[in-house]
Write a protein that holds these residues in place. Structure first.
Motif, PDB file in Angstrom:
ATOM      1  N   ASN A   1      29.274   5.534  57.198  1.00 53.67           N
ATOM      2  CA  ASN A   1      28.400   6.645  56.796  1.00 53.67           C
ATOM      3  C   ASN A   1      27.017   6.144  56.412  1.00 53.67           C
ATOM      4  OD1 ASN A   1      30.155   8.791  57.211  1.00 53.67           O
ATOM      5  ND2 ASN A   1      31.031   8.645  55.158  1.00 53.67           N
ATOM      6  N   LEU A   2      26.960   4.975  55.802  1.00 59.09           N
ATOM      7  CA  LEU A   2      25.668   4.415  55.396  1.00 59.09           C
ATOM      8  C   LEU A   2      24.797   4.043  56.593  1.00 59.09           C
ATOM      9  CD1 LEU A   2      26.790   2.101  52.457  1.00 59.09           C
ATOM     10  CD2 LEU A   2      25.411   4.174  52.277  1.00 59.09           C
ATOM     11  N   ILE A   3      25.427   3.560  57.650  1.00 55.14           N
ATOM     12  CA  ILE A   3      24.644   3.118  58.809  1.00 55.14           C
ATOM     13  C   ILE A   3      24.568   4.163  59.909  1.00 55.14           C
ATOM     14  CG2 ILE A   3      25.085   0.679  58.416  1.00 55.14           C
ATOM     15  CD1 ILE A   3      27.160   0.860  60.749  1.00 55.14           C
ATOM     16  N   LYS A   4      25.226   5.277  59.699  1.00 53.56           N
ATOM     17  CA  LYS A   4      25.294   6.312  60.738  1.00 53.56           C
ATOM     18  C   LYS A   4      25.789   5.680  62.040  1.00 53.56           C
ATOM     19  CE  LYS A   4      23.128   9.319  58.042  1.00 53.56           C
ATOM     20  NZ  LYS A   4      23.643   9.049  56.732  1.00 53.56           N
ATOM     21  N   GLY A   5      26.873   4.910  61.917  1.00 52.01           N
ATOM     22  CA  GLY A   5      27.425   4.172  63.059  1.00 52.01           C
ATOM     23  C   GLY A   5      27.907   5.083  64.171  1.00 52.01           C
ATOM     24  N   ASP A   6      27.718   4.639  65.395  1.00 51.97           N
ATOM     25  CA  ASP A   6      28.199   5.422  66.526  1.00 51.97           C
ATOM     26  C   ASP A   6      29.711   5.238  66.688  1.00 51.97           C
ATOM     27  OD1 ASP A   6      28.563   2.972  67.746  1.00 51.97           O
ATOM     28  OD2 ASP A   6      27.130   3.313  69.344  1.00 51.97           O
TER      29      ASP A   6
ATOM     30  N   TRP B   1      23.918  -6.828  59.235  1.00 51.25           N
ATOM     31  CA  TRP B   1      24.197  -6.477  57.837  1.00 51.25           C
ATOM     32  C   TRP B   1      22.866  -6.313  57.131  1.00 51.25           C
ATOM     33  CZ3 TRP B   1      28.541  -4.655  56.236  1.00 51.25           C
ATOM     34  CH2 TRP B   1      28.822  -4.570  54.875  1.00 51.25           C
ATOM     35  N   ASP B   2      22.423  -5.075  56.957  1.00 48.66           N
ATOM     36  CA  ASP B   2      21.089  -4.840  56.405  1.00 48.66           C
ATOM     37  C   ASP B   2      21.112  -4.687  54.886  1.00 48.66           C
ATOM     38  OD1 ASP B   2      22.051  -2.260  56.006  1.00 48.66           O
ATOM     39  OD2 ASP B   2      21.096  -1.475  57.808  1.00 48.66           O
ATOM     40  N   ARG B   3      19.941  -4.449  54.319  1.00 46.96           N
ATOM     41  CA  ARG B   3      19.814  -4.354  52.862  1.00 46.96           C
ATOM     42  C   ARG B   3      20.607  -3.190  52.271  1.00 46.96           C
ATOM     43  NH1 ARG B   3      13.581  -4.725  51.588  1.00 46.96           N
ATOM     44  NH2 ARG B   3      13.125  -5.984  53.400  1.00 46.96           N
ATOM     45  N   THR B   4      20.660  -2.094  52.990  1.00 45.42           N
ATOM     46  CA  THR B   4      21.413  -0.931  52.501  1.00 45.42           C
ATOM     47  C   THR B   4      22.887  -1.272  52.350  1.00 45.42           C
ATOM     48  OG1 THR B   4      19.868   0.563  53.603  1.00 45.42           O
ATOM     49  CG2 THR B   4      22.003   1.483  52.975  1.00 45.42           C
ATOM     50  N   LEU B   5      23.449  -1.886  53.391  1.00 48.90           N
ATOM     51  CA  LEU B   5      24.855  -2.274  53.331  1.00 48.90           C
ATOM     52  C   LEU B   5      25.087  -3.317  52.242  1.00 48.90           C
ATOM     53  CD1 LEU B   5      25.627  -2.360  57.133  1.00 48.90           C
ATOM     54  CD2 LEU B   5      26.690  -0.869  55.457  1.00 48.90           C
ATOM     55  N   GLN B   6      24.169  -4.245  52.119  1.00 54.00           N
ATOM     56  CA  GLN B   6      24.297  -5.273  51.093  1.00 54.00           C
ATOM     57  C   GLN B   6      24.243  -4.642  49.693  1.00 54.00           C
ATOM     58  OE1 GLN B   6      21.935  -8.752  51.745  1.00 54.00           O
ATOM     59  NE2 GLN B   6      22.168  -9.469  49.653  1.00 54.00           N
ATOM     60  N   PHE B   7      23.349  -3.698  49.507  1.00 53.36           N
ATOM     61  CA  PHE B   7      23.201  -3.052  48.198  1.00 53.36           C
ATOM     62  C   PHE B   7      24.462  -2.281  47.808  1.00 53.36           C
ATOM     63  CE2 PHE B   7      22.114   0.698  45.668  1.00 53.36           C
ATOM     64  CZ  PHE B   7      21.535   0.099  44.561  1.00 53.36           C
ATOM     65  N   TYR B   8      24.947  -1.427  48.715  1.00 52.64           N
ATOM     66  CA  TYR B   8      26.091  -0.568  48.381  1.00 52.64           C
ATOM     67  C   TYR B   8      27.426  -1.307  48.375  1.00 52.64           C
ATOM     68  CZ  TYR B   8      23.171   3.531  48.275  1.00 52.64           C
ATOM     69  OH  TYR B   8      22.200   4.442  47.929  1.00 52.64           O
ATOM     70  N   SER B   9      27.537  -2.368  49.152  1.00 53.96           N
ATOM     71  CA  SER B   9      28.795  -3.113  49.173  1.00 53.96           C
ATOM     72  C   SER B   9      28.827  -4.195  48.096  1.00 53.96           C
ATOM     73  CB  SER B   9      29.009  -3.770  50.534  1.00 53.96           C
ATOM     74  OG  SER B   9      28.102  -4.839  50.725  1.00 53.96           O
ATOM     75  N   GLY B  10      27.650  -4.728  47.781  1.00 56.06           N
ATOM     76  CA  GLY B  10      27.579  -5.837  46.847  1.00 56.06           C
ATOM     77  C   GLY B  10      27.838  -7.184  47.517  1.00 56.06           C
ATOM     78  N   TYR B  11      27.959  -7.193  48.851  1.00 54.75           N
ATOM     79  CA  TYR B  11      28.263  -8.416  49.588  1.00 54.75           C
ATOM     80  C   TYR B  11      27.082  -8.840  50.449  1.00 54.75           C
ATOM     81  CZ  TYR B  11      33.085  -7.168  48.457  1.00 54.75           C
ATOM     82  OH  TYR B  11      34.235  -6.834  47.798  1.00 54.75           O
ATOM     83  N   SER B  12      26.781 -10.117  50.391  1.00 57.95           N
ATOM     84  CA  SER B  12      25.766 -10.662  51.286  1.00 57.95           C
ATOM     85  C   SER B  12      26.430 -10.965  52.633  1.00 57.95           C
ATOM     86  CB  SER B  12      25.172 -11.947  50.712  1.00 57.95           C
ATOM     87  OG  SER B  12      26.161 -12.960  50.698  1.00 57.95           O
TER      88      SER B  12
END
Length: 145
Positions: free
Chosen positions: A27-32, A79-90
């Motif tokens: 949902n965060l990345i609007k993945g296809d 793996w962008d900043r949004t995913l890193q922020f919401y997941s907490g994983y680098s």
């Protein structure tokens, strides 16, 4: 002793599952649909592998989305900043679980566990995802190793 613990808990036991985490990340990345299906496929492939139990479900899910995006790369970051922020994983912290998934993909042709591969080969439901050339052992080795 176990019966007493279960009685106190009203026999309410839960199993942590990576699927809700995958849904959140997608949902965060609007993945296809292809990224989505490939993420679920990667999780299905590691279900039988005991080595995957060392990773929490959230890392399994994040690694599946990361690897799916890498395999189907369209130039966007895996793996962008949004995913890193919401997941907490680098991205670095996802590499061990992603490497395990890649290893399972590479070894899949000689594995006795073919149910997920057969399931995702369906043209009507998954558009023959498991037959994609990008998922061949040669392509995965070139991409990961």
């Amino acid at each position: 002793m176990e019966k007493k613990i279960l009685t106190v808990m009203n026999f309410n036991l839960n199993f942590a599952d990576p699927i809700p985490f995958i849904n959140l990340f997608l949902n965060l990345i609007k993945g296809d649909r292809t990224v989505s299906n490939l993420s679920y496929y990667l999780i299905d492939l590691i279900l039988h592998d005991v080595r995957s139990t060392r990773f929490p479900p959230s890392i399994q899910a994040a690694s599946a989305v990361h690897l799916a995006r890498r395999i189907l790369s369209d130039g966007s970051p895996d793996w962008d900043r949004t995913l890193q922020f919401y997941s907490g994983y680098s991205e670095c912290s996802l590499k061990p679980a992603a490497a395990l998934m890649a290893e399972v993909l590479v070894d899949l042709p000689k594995s006795p566990f073919q149910a997920a591969r057969t399931k995702y080969a369906s043209m009507s439901r998954f558009r023959g995802l498991s037959k994609l050339p990008a998922l061949s052992p040669t392509s995965i080795k070139r991409l990961i190793f």
